[in-house]
Structure formats: C-alpha cells, structure tokens
Design an enzyme around this catalytic site. Structure first.
Site, short mmCIF file in Angstrom:
data_model
loop_
_atom_site.label_atom_id
_atom_site.label_comp_id
_atom_site.label_asym_id
_atom_site.label_seq_id
_atom_site.Cartn_x
_atom_site.Cartn_y
_atom_site.Cartn_z
N ASP A 69 11.99 0.02 -30.47
CA ASP A 69 10.65 -0.52 -30.71
C ASP A 69 10.75 -2.03 -30.78
O ASP A 69 11.48 -2.58 -31.61
CB ASP A 69 10.08 0.05 -32.01
CG ASP A 69 8.65 -0.44 -32.24
OD1 ASP A 69 7.72 0.21 -31.72
OD2 ASP A 69 8.47 -1.44 -32.95
N ASN A 81 0.77 -9.67 -27.90
CA ASN A 81 -0.42 -9.15 -27.22
C ASN A 81 -1.69 -9.77 -27.78
O ASN A 81 -2.60 -10.13 -27.02
CB ASN A 81 -0.48 -7.63 -27.36
CG ASN A 81 0.26 -6.92 -26.24
OD1 ASN A 81 0.47 -7.48 -25.16
ND2 ASN A 81 0.65 -5.69 -26.49
N HIS A 139 -2.99 -8.87 -23.15
CA HIS A 139 -2.19 -7.72 -22.70
C HIS A 139 -1.58 -7.95 -21.32
O HIS A 139 -0.54 -7.35 -21.00
CB HIS A 139 -3.06 -6.46 -22.69
CG HIS A 139 -3.39 -5.97 -24.06
ND1 HIS A 139 -2.57 -5.12 -24.77
CD2 HIS A 139 -4.45 -6.22 -24.88
CE1 HIS A 139 -3.11 -4.86 -25.95
NE2 HIS A 139 -4.25 -5.51 -26.04
N ASP A 163 2.20 -7.19 -20.69
CA ASP A 163 2.69 -6.25 -19.69
C ASP A 163 3.83 -6.86 -18.88
O ASP A 163 4.81 -6.17 -18.54
CB ASP A 163 1.56 -5.83 -18.75
CG ASP A 163 0.57 -4.89 -19.42
OD1 ASP A 163 0.90 -4.36 -20.49
OD2 ASP A 163 -0.52 -4.68 -18.85
N ASP A 216 5.08 -0.39 -26.75
CA ASP A 216 6.28 -1.23 -26.71
C ASP A 216 7.51 -0.44 -27.14
O ASP A 216 8.47 -1.01 -27.66
CB ASP A 216 6.10 -2.47 -27.58
CG ASP A 216 5.79 -2.13 -29.04
OD1 ASP A 216 5.65 -0.93 -29.34
OD2 ASP A 216 5.69 -3.05 -29.86
#
Length: 298
Positions: A126, A134, A139, A143, A169
């Site tokens: 994680d 983000n 985003h 990405d 994530d």
C-alpha cells in the site's frame, strides 16, 4: 475494406525473375487477393494454375474475394475476443493482472503447492499517503505515478513471482516456493526500488510503501482468503510501525485481525469499546456511576 485483385503472369519483361519465382513450382499463372485485419494488410490468399497460362474469370475473382472477406471477419472476431479476455484479466491503467485474475491464479497455486508441499507467500503493498498526492495534484497525475510504480515493481517479476494491482494504490505479489528469508529480501528490494524519486510533468515525487507479508509453508491447511487476510493484517502492522517498512504476519496478530473485523462490521466506536473492555480476554474493571433518570433527576 477495399479489395484488390492482382493477376500474376510470367512476364516477358523480367523472365529471369519469373523463372526464379514461378518455375520451381510449375506455376503458369496466379490470382491473389489481399487479406486485411483492422485495415492493415495481414496476408494474401492466392490460387495458382500449374498447367495453363490463363485469365481468371469474374466468378473466380468474386469467389476468392468472398473467402478473403470471411477470413478477415474471423480475424477481427478473434482480435475482439482476445481484447475482451485481456480486459477481463488485466488492469486497464497498469497492464498488470487485476484482482479477479490474481484470485483465480492464487486458488490454482495453492492446490499445486499442497500437492507438491511447497511454500507460498503473499505480499500486500500500500503506497504511503498516496491520497494526499491525488488530492493535491489530481488523479491524472496520480495515475501516471501508479504506472511508474508498476513498471518498477515489474523488475521483481519472475516465473515464480506474480504481480497484480489489487485496486487504488494497492499492489499484491504471489511468491511461490521461496524460503522466508528470501521473501524478506524481496521485500527489502521493493523498498529500495522506490527510493529513487519519480518524475512526472517536471515534478519529482518521493513514494514509499508499506508491505504486509503472509507466509505459508504448506504444513497447516490455509485457503486463499485467509492467506490474503493475513497479509492485510501484516500491512496494517507495518503502517503502525511508521510506514516505509515491511511486517510479517504472526499468530499473535490474530487479535489485530479480530479488531479489524470488528471495526469493519460494527464501526469504529464499537471496536473502541470492545478493545477498552477486553485485554486478551480479561475484562477490565472501570468505575461507573449508578444509572440516573434524566427526567426526575434521581
């Protein structure tokens, strides 16, 4: 799509080339039709006359054209089916296996490991505080960072190591038939892979990850759900240790697992109350006031 009928005859302009191409196969004349797939030339379909130098009728041309069209349709259908199968098993952003495909592979691998008495390990990754990136940069940039992380993690992949994107994530790895010491070495290698900053849109970003590890040595039976759940518990333990580290699941972590289930099922308040009133099964004594009627005040 456009189809062109090409007639090939031994010509008088270049007889040497004709002899090289046609004569070894006794070809006197040929009719060729191109086959297209997604508007790109895939190949050709041809018929040859090895007996006579002849012209080809419109009926022969249309018949060959119809066969070529059918072949193109089959190719396009196969391509569409392959694309659908890929989408069903792979993450669209990173190209890694998705959760469903990983779960299916894990079930098969556990069965094989039980038969061959081999070890298995799950690594749950994680990314630390990725939500902040983000929220701050959007985003789209996030990405791009996820794709960069996935590309680095793929350096770890091998025939016995499978990488997948679990979602958001989170990434997950399946390691087959490795000793626990080797598994821990792999975890340290992952942490070092992310030591170098990522550059996206002219900015540098430092990303760290927390890793939870579950290890199964084939002796006690375990199913896929429990193996993943143990890695998830170990991941929370790594987070509590300060992040940017790894933690192994241990039998004593069962209490953490129960707490997590309570928090998910009953909400954080219920979880807090349960942890307050119990300590490894022993109830704590607390001082309370007698109940009071809020209407009468007695």
């Amino acid at each position: 799509f456009p189809v062109t009928i090409v007639r090939l005859f031994p010509s008088h302009d270049n007889p040497e080339q004709d002899r090289t191409f046609f004569f070894p196969y006794h070809i006197q004349s040929a009719l060729m039709v191109p086959i297209f797939s997604d508007l790109a030339l895939w190949g050709h379909l041809s018929v040859h006359n090895c007996h006579n130098l002849c012209s080809w009728s419109d009926h022969e041309e249309s018949g060959l054209r119809a066969i070529a069209v059918n072949i193109s349709a089959v190719l396009q259908r196969q391509r569409a089916e392959e694309a659908n199968r890929y989408k069903a098993t792979h993450d669209t952003l990173t190209g890694l296996l998705n959760r469903a495909a990983f779960n299916g592979l894990l079930l098969q691998t556990i069965q094989k490991a039980q038969q061959n008495r081999q070890s298995l390990s799950i690594m749950f990754l994680d990314l630390d505080r990725f939500k902040e990136i983000n929220d701050r940069y959007g985003h789209s940039l996030g990405d791009q960072l996820l794709k960069g992380v996935a590309e680095r993690l793929e350096n770890l992949c091998a025939p016995q190591i499978t990488l997948a994107r679990w979602g958001g994530d989170e990434f997950i790895l399946l390691l087959e038939n490795f000793d626990q010491t080797i598994v821990e070495e792999k975890a340290r290698f992952i942490l070092s892979l992310l030591d170098f900053p990522f550059e996206v849109r002219g900015k540098e970003f430092c990303i760290t990850t927390s890793i939870g590890i579950s290890y199964w040595d084939s002796t006690p039976f375990i199913d896929a759900e429990n193996l993943i759940q143990q890695a998830d518990i170990a991941l929370y333990k790594a987070k509590s240790m300060g992040r940017n580290c790894y933690a192994l699941y241990e039998p004593d972590d069962r209490s953490r697992e129960i707490d997590l289930e309570l928090e998910q099922d009953c909400g954080p308040l219920r979880s807090i109350l349960v942890r307050y009133f119990s300590d490894n099964g022993r109830k704590k004594q607390i001082a309370t006031k007698p109940p009071m009627n809020i209407v009468t005040g007695k």
